[in-house]
Design a protein around this motif. Structure first.
Motif, PDB file in Angstrom:
ATOM      1  N   THR A  83       0.835  -1.211   0.000  1.00 22.49           N
ATOM      2  CA  THR A  83       0.000   0.000   0.000  1.00 22.49           C
ATOM      3  C   THR A  83       0.867   1.257   0.000  1.00 22.49           C
ATOM      4  OG1 THR A  83      -1.790  -1.164   1.128  1.00 22.49           O
ATOM      5  CG2 THR A  83      -1.823   1.239   1.232  1.00 22.49           C
ATOM      6  N   GLU A  84       1.920   1.270   0.802  1.00 21.61           N
ATOM      7  CA  GLU A  84       2.824   2.427   0.840  1.00 21.61           C
ATOM      8  C   GLU A  84       3.518   2.618  -0.507  1.00 21.61           C
ATOM      9  OE1 GLU A  84       5.201   1.112   4.089  1.00 21.61           O
ATOM     10  OE2 GLU A  84       4.094   2.291   5.568  1.00 21.61           O
ATOM     11  N   ALA A  85       3.966   1.514  -1.095  1.00 15.51           N
ATOM     12  CA  ALA A  85       4.630   1.591  -2.396  1.00 15.51           C
ATOM     13  C   ALA A  85       3.660   2.095  -3.460  1.00 15.51           C
ATOM     14  CB  ALA A  85       5.190   0.222  -2.782  1.00 15.51           C
ATOM     15  N   ILE A  86       2.424   1.633  -3.422  1.00 16.49           N
ATOM     16  CA  ILE A  86       1.413   2.069  -4.389  1.00 16.49           C
ATOM     17  C   ILE A  86       1.140   3.558  -4.215  1.00 16.49           C
ATOM     18  CG2 ILE A  86      -1.033   1.854  -5.008  1.00 16.49           C
ATOM     19  CD1 ILE A  86      -0.588  -1.233  -4.369  1.00 16.49           C
ATOM     20  N   ARG A  87       1.082   4.033  -2.997  1.00 14.67           N
ATOM     21  CA  ARG A  87       0.903   5.471  -2.752  1.00 14.67           C
ATOM     22  C   ARG A  87       2.043   6.276  -3.389  1.00 14.67           C
ATOM     23  NH1 ARG A  87      -2.779   7.662   0.435  1.00 14.67           N
ATOM     24  NH2 ARG A  87      -4.115   6.286   1.620  1.00 14.67           N
TER      25      ARG A  87
ATOM     26  N   LEU B 292      -2.546  13.230 -10.171  1.00 13.15           N
ATOM     27  CA  LEU B 292      -3.777  13.637  -9.499  1.00 13.15           C
ATOM     28  C   LEU B 292      -3.694  15.101  -9.077  1.00 13.15           C
ATOM     29  CD1 LEU B 292      -4.475  10.563  -7.182  1.00 13.15           C
ATOM     30  CD2 LEU B 292      -5.535  11.109  -9.374  1.00 13.15           C
ATOM     31  N   PRO B 293      -4.817  15.798  -9.132  1.00 15.76           N
ATOM     32  CA  PRO B 293      -4.834  17.196  -8.709  1.00 15.76           C
ATOM     33  C   PRO B 293      -4.910  17.354  -7.186  1.00 15.76           C
ATOM     34  CG  PRO B 293      -6.990  16.576  -9.512  1.00 15.76           C
ATOM     35  CD  PRO B 293      -6.071  15.394  -9.738  1.00 15.76           C
ATOM     36  N   VAL B 294      -4.930  16.236  -6.465  1.00 12.65           N
ATOM     37  CA  VAL B 294      -4.973  16.263  -5.005  1.00 12.65           C
ATOM     38  C   VAL B 294      -3.748  15.546  -4.453  1.00 12.65           C
ATOM     39  CG1 VAL B 294      -7.498  16.333  -4.918  1.00 12.65           C
ATOM     40  CG2 VAL B 294      -6.337  14.144  -4.847  1.00 12.65           C
ATOM     41  N   ASP B 295      -3.405  15.844  -3.210  1.00 17.62           N
ATOM     42  CA  ASP B 295      -2.288  15.176  -2.547  1.00 17.62           C
ATOM     43  C   ASP B 295      -2.681  13.732  -2.248  1.00 17.62           C
ATOM     44  OD1 ASP B 295      -0.092  14.444  -1.039  1.00 17.62           O
ATOM     45  OD2 ASP B 295      -0.500  15.834   0.604  1.00 17.62           O
ATOM     46  N   VAL B 296      -1.883  12.799  -2.721  1.00 16.52           N
ATOM     47  CA  VAL B 296      -2.176  11.373  -2.518  1.00 16.52           C
ATOM     48  C   VAL B 296      -2.242  11.049  -1.027  1.00 16.52           C
ATOM     49  CG1 VAL B 296      -1.275   9.034  -2.879  1.00 16.52           C
ATOM     50  CG2 VAL B 296      -1.205  10.702  -4.739  1.00 16.52           C
ATOM     51  N   ALA B 297      -1.450  11.721  -0.222  1.00 15.41           N
ATOM     52  CA  ALA B 297      -1.455  11.474   1.223  1.00 15.41           C
ATOM     53  C   ALA B 297      -2.807  11.811   1.851  1.00 15.41           C
ATOM     54  CB  ALA B 297      -0.355  12.276   1.893  1.00 15.41           C
ATOM     55  N   SER B 298      -3.588  12.659   1.212  1.00 14.67           N
ATOM     56  CA  SER B 298      -4.888  13.046   1.762  1.00 14.67           C
ATOM     57  C   SER B 298      -5.984  12.048   1.425  1.00 14.67           C
ATOM     58  CB  SER B 298      -5.293  14.431   1.249  1.00 14.67           C
ATOM     59  OG  SER B 298      -5.639  14.374  -0.128  1.00 14.67           O
TER      60      SER B 298
END
Length: 85
Positions: free
Chosen positions: A4-8, A17-23
């Protein structure tokens, strides 16, 4: 590092993406967050490279790339199947 972390990380660098993936929650709809079909192909290729897997034809669909959780599940299942083969 978990899948999951690697995919992020891959999503952050290839998803455009126009948004922060961390969000994003793991189950957030990536297409609603702005993932395009072109970016999903780039994402798929980067995931295949990172995990040394190949998505089978039956996994090449919108559902597989709908969320981080869906991608992670697919990667884990493909990895397990390829190890067993």
């Amino acid at each position: 590092m978990s899948s999951t972390e690697a995919i992020r990380e891959i999503l952050a660098s290839h998803g455009k993406l126009p948004v922060d993936v961390a969000s994003l929650a793991d189950d957030a709809d990536l297409y609603a967050a702005g993932l395009s079909s072109f970016a999903s192909v780039q994402l798929m290729l980067a995931i295949e490279d990172r995990f040394d897997i190949e998505f089978p034809e039956n996994r090449l669909n919108r559902k597989t790339f709908a969320s981080i959780a869906a991608i992670s599940t697919a990667v884990d299942e493909i990895t397990a199947a390829q190890r067993a083969a």
